[in-house]
Write a protein that holds these residues in place. Structure first.
Motif, PDB file in Angstrom:
ATOM      1  N   PRO A 119       0.805  -1.228   0.000  1.00 31.95           N
ATOM      2  CA  PRO A 119       0.000   0.000   0.000  1.00 31.95           C
ATOM      3  C   PRO A 119       0.836   1.276   0.000  1.00 31.95           C
ATOM      4  N   ASN A 120       2.142   1.158   0.259  1.00 30.25           N
ATOM      5  CA  ASN A 120       2.999   2.336   0.370  1.00 30.25           C
ATOM      6  C   ASN A 120       3.799   2.601  -0.893  1.00 30.25           C
ATOM      7  N   VAL A 121       3.327   2.084  -2.035  1.00 33.03           N
ATOM      8  CA  VAL A 121       4.035   2.250  -3.303  1.00 33.03           C
ATOM      9  C   VAL A 121       3.114   2.899  -4.327  1.00 33.03           C
ATOM     10  N   ARG A 122       3.656   3.858  -5.080  1.00 32.18           N
ATOM     11  CA  ARG A 122       2.956   4.471  -6.213  1.00 32.18           C
ATOM     12  C   ARG A 122       3.857   4.364  -7.445  1.00 32.18           C
ATOM     13  N   PHE A 123       3.249   4.118  -8.594  1.00 34.45           N
ATOM     14  CA  PHE A 123       3.983   4.096  -9.855  1.00 34.45           C
ATOM     15  C   PHE A 123       3.513   5.239 -10.747  1.00 34.45           C
ATOM     16  N   MET A 124       4.463   5.810 -11.482  1.00 31.08           N
ATOM     17  CA  MET A 124       4.148   6.830 -12.478  1.00 31.08           C
ATOM     18  C   MET A 124       4.953   6.552 -13.739  1.00 31.08           C
ATOM     19  N   ASP A 125       4.400   6.941 -14.879  1.00 34.83           N
ATOM     20  CA  ASP A 125       5.175   6.936 -16.111  1.00 34.83           C
ATOM     21  C   ASP A 125       6.145   8.107 -16.102  1.00 34.83           C
ATOM     22  N   LEU A 126       7.086   8.094 -17.049  1.00 33.93           N
ATOM     23  CA  LEU A 126       7.972   9.241 -17.201  1.00 33.93           C
ATOM     24  C   LEU A 126       7.155  10.514 -17.346  1.00 33.93           C
ATOM     25  N   GLN A 127       7.601  11.566 -16.691  1.00 37.63           N
ATOM     26  CA  GLN A 127       6.888  12.830 -16.708  1.00 37.63           C
ATOM     27  C   GLN A 127       7.490  13.776 -17.743  1.00 37.63           C
ATOM     28  N   PRO A 128       6.689  14.731 -18.248  1.00 37.78           N
ATOM     29  CA  PRO A 128       7.219  15.696 -19.224  1.00 37.78           C
ATOM     30  C   PRO A 128       8.403  16.462 -18.661  1.00 37.78           C
ATOM     31  N   LEU A 129       9.341  16.817 -19.534  1.00 38.60           N
ATOM     32  CA  LEU A 129      10.540  17.504 -19.076  1.00 38.60           C
ATOM     33  C   LEU A 129      10.216  18.839 -18.409  1.00 38.60           C
ATOM     34  N   GLU A 130       9.129  19.477 -18.832  1.00 37.60           N
ATOM     35  CA  GLU A 130       8.806  20.760 -18.209  1.00 37.60           C
ATOM     36  C   GLU A 130       8.382  20.603 -16.751  1.00 37.60           C
ATOM     37  N   ARG A 131       8.086  19.376 -16.317  1.00 41.01           N
ATOM     38  CA  ARG A 131       7.725  19.133 -14.920  1.00 41.01           C
ATOM     39  C   ARG A 131       8.855  18.459 -14.144  1.00 41.01           C
ATOM     40  N   LEU A 132      10.037  18.348 -14.763  1.00 39.12           N
ATOM     41  CA  LEU A 132      11.135  17.639 -14.103  1.00 39.12           C
ATOM     42  C   LEU A 132      11.508  18.295 -12.779  1.00 39.12           C
ATOM     43  N   GLY A 133      11.642  19.619 -12.774  1.00 34.76           N
ATOM     44  CA  GLY A 133      11.987  20.305 -11.536  1.00 34.76           C
ATOM     45  C   GLY A 133      10.949  20.087 -10.454  1.00 34.76           C
ATOM     46  N   GLU A 134       9.688  20.161 -10.840  1.00 33.07           N
ATOM     47  CA  GLU A 134       8.599  19.932  -9.880  1.00 33.07           C
ATOM     48  C   GLU A 134       8.633  18.507  -9.342  1.00 33.07           C
TER      49      GLU A 134
END
Length: 476
Positions: free
Chosen positions: A335-350
Motif C-alpha cells: 500500500p505504500n508504493v505508487r507508480f508513475m510513467d515518465l513525466q514531461p521535461l517541463e515538470r522535471l523540476g517539480e
C-alpha cells in the motif's frame, strides 16, 4: 563551425543519453553553430518506437520535450536525420547487440553522405561503440576532427553484468576498442574514474577530456525548505501538485526513484525496501494500545517502538523500461508504493523537488562503468540521496557529502538509510543543501557546455594551425 553528431539516442527522448545529446545540439545551435544529427527514431526507455515517428529513413525538425515545439534557432541551424533500427520488446545480451548493430548499419550510408557537407567536427556518442568506426572514417574522409564521447562503457558493462560472456570474446572486443579509441582526436567521458579508464585503454592524456553531464539549474525553484518534525515542507502544506495526483498525505515522507527502469540499476532493492517499510507500518500499529478516549502510541515499551517506528514513507517509482513489469509484480499488494510513467521535461523540476528523499540503486558490478545521469537532477533539487554503491566507487564519493551510501544488494541497510533520513528532517535539509551546492559549483549547464565549446574550438583551431604550417613547408 559545422558539427556532425552521431548517436542512437536524441530528442524527444526524456532520459539518459537522448536528453543530453538533444540539449547539446540545442545549445550549440543557439550559439550560432551549424549542427547535423544522424540518429534513430525515439524508442527509449519504453523499447518501442514512439508514436508519430516512422521506423525508416527520414529528415525531421528537431523536437524539444514537446513534439510540437521546434528548436529556437539563433543564427545557427539544425537538421536531424533519422535511420531505422530493430527494437526488441525484451532486450537481452544478444538482442541488444543486434539492436545496436542494426542502427550502425542503417546509418552508415547517411553518415557517408555527410562527407559532402564537410563538417569541422564529427562527434559520436558511445553507446553504441558500433557507430565509432564509421564516425572516425567520415571525419578522416572529410578532413574533420573526430570526437568520441563515452556516456557508458558498454563493452565492459555487458561482460561484467553477464549480458555477454566468454574470456576470448572479451579480449578480442577489448583489443578492438582500445585500437579505435586511440585514433580519435578527443575522447571525453563523464566522470574522473571513467576518464582514468579511458587513459588505461591507451588514450593519450592530451586527448582525454572530462565532460560531465549537467543540469539546468533554472528549472528548480529552491526556497527555504520549511521542514517541520512531521516532514511537511511549507510549499506542500496545501497538498498541491504530485501529492494530490498520487493521493499522498501532507505529513508523509516521499522516497522517489525517477529514471530508466533497466538492468543496471538493481531495481529489486526498491521493492524490498518498500516491503520492509510496509512491515514497519504493521509493527507500529501492533505497538499501540486502546483506551476509552482514543488510540494512542504505546509509550510503555519505548525501546521496541523506537526500533520499529518510522514515519509514513511512500515509495514513488517513476519511469519506464525493460525492468518495470518485474518491479510492478514485486510491489504487488504494497500500500505504500505508487507508480508513475515518465513525466514531461517541463515538470522535471517539480517532480524532483516533490521528493523528500531520492533513491539511487546501482548494481555492484556496474561500479565506475557508468555514472548515473539522473544524479545531476537529484542534487540540483536540494533533496538528499540514498544510493547503493561500493564504498570505493566514485558514485559513493559524490553522494557521501549529500546523502547516505550503503553497499549494493543489502535491502535492510538500504531501508535503514531511508528510515534514518525520514525521521530526521534537519539531516535531510543539511544533506540536500550540500547536494545543491555541489550542483551549482560543478554541474551548471552553461558552465559545463561552455568548457565543451572551448575544447571544440581548441581542437579545430589546432588542426587549422597545422594545415597552415604544412602549407608553408613546416611540420609541427
Amino acid at each position: 563551425m559545422r558539427i556532425l553528431i552521431h548517436g542512437i539516442n536524441f530528442f524527444p527522448e526524456q532520459t539518459g543519453i537522448g536528453k543530453y545529446s538533444g540539449e547539446i545540439a540545442e545549445w550549440l545551435v543557439a550559439r550560432g553553430y551549424e549542427v547535423r544529427v544522424v540518429t534513430a527514431p525515439p524508442y527509449y526507455p519504453q523499447w518501442r518506437i514512439a508514436d508519430g515517428y516512422p521506423n525508416g529513413w527520414c529528415k525531421d525538425n528537431v523536437r524539444t520535450e514537446d513534439k510540437s515545439k521546434s528548436c529556437e534557432v539563433k543564427g545557427g541551424s539544425l537538421a536531424v536525420y533519422r535511420c531505422p533500427l530493430w527494437v526488441p520488446a525484451k532486450p537481452s545480451g544478444l538482442k541488444r547487440v543486434l539492436h545496436l548493430a542494426s542502427f550502425a548499419l542503417s546509418s552508415f550510408p547517411i553518415m557517408l553522405w555527410q562527407i559532402l557537407w564537410r563538417p569541422d567536427v564529427v562527434w559520436v556518442v558511445e553507446p553504441p561503440l558500433f557507430c565509432a568506426p564509421q564516425a572516425w572514417l567520415v571525419a578522416r574522409l572529410s578532413s574533420a576532427k573526430s570526437w568520441l564521447h563515452i556516456q557508458d562503457y558498454e563493452v565492459d558493462a555487458a561482460f561484467d553484468l553477464g549480458l555477454l560472456k566468454g574470456a576470448a570474446l572479451r579480449g578480442m572486443v577489448a583489443m578492438g576498442e582500445r585500437w579505435l579509441m586511440r585514433r580519435f582526436d578527443r575522447v571525453s567521458t563523464i566522470s574522473p574514474r571513467m576518464l582514468d579508464r579511458a587513459l588505461a585503454k591507451g588514450v593519450a592524456a592530451d586527448r582525454a577530456v572530462l565532460f560531465p553531464n549537467w543540469v539546468d539549474l533554472s528549472g528548480f525553484r529552491i526556497q527555504d525548505s520549511g521542514f517541520i518534525k512531521t516532514g511537511v515542507r511549507a510549499e506542500d502544506s496545501g497538498l498541491s501538485g504530485y501529492r494530490v495526483e498520487l493521493g499522498i498525505a501532507a505529513d508523509a515522507v516521499v522516497a522517489l526513484y525517477s529514471g530508466n527502469m533497466g538492468g543496471k540499476q538493481g531495481l529489486e532493492i526498491l521493492a524490498q525496501a518498500a516491503e520492509l517499510g510496509s512491515r514497519g507500518e504493521e509493527r507500529e500499529l501492533s505497538c499501540q494500545t486502546t483506551s476509552d478516549a482514543e488510540l494512542e502510541p504505546c509509550n510503555l515499551n519505548p525501546e521496541p517502538c523506537n526500533l520499529s517506528f518510522s514515519p509514513d514513507i511512500v515509495f514513488v517509482f517513476c519511469g519506464n523500461g525493460a525492468g518495470r513489469t518485474d518491479l510492478v509484480l514485486q510491489c504487488k499488494g504494497l500500500p505504500n508504493v505508487r507508480f508513475m510513467d515518465l513525466q514531461p521535461l517541463e515538470r522535471l523540476g517539480e517532480l524532483l523537488s516533490f521528493a523528500d528523499i531520492h533513491l539511487l540503486p546501482q548494481r555492484a558490478d556496474a561500479a565506475d562503468l557508468v555514472m548515473p545521469s539522473k544524479l545531476t537532477g537529484m542534487l540540483a533539487s536540494g533533496r538528499p540521496v540514498v544510493a547503493t554503491a561500493n564504498m570505493d566507487a566514485e558514485l559513493a564519493n559524490v553522494v557521501a557529502g549529500c546523502g547516505l551510501v550503503v553497499e549494493p544488494e543489502q535491502p535492510q541497510a538500504f531501508f535503514d538509510a531511508i528510515n534514518t533520513l525520514a525521521r530526521d528532517a534537519a539531516l535531510r535539509d543539511r544533506l540536500g543543501a550540500a547536494g545543491r551546492s555541489y550542483a551549482v559549483a560543478h554541474l551548471d549547464r552553461d558552465a559545463v557546455l561552455g568548457r565543451f565549446e572551448a575544447e571544440l574550438k581548441k581542437v579545430v583551431n589546432a588542426g587549422k594551425s597545422r594545415a597552415v604550417d604544412y602549407s608553408r613547408g613546416r611540420a609541427d
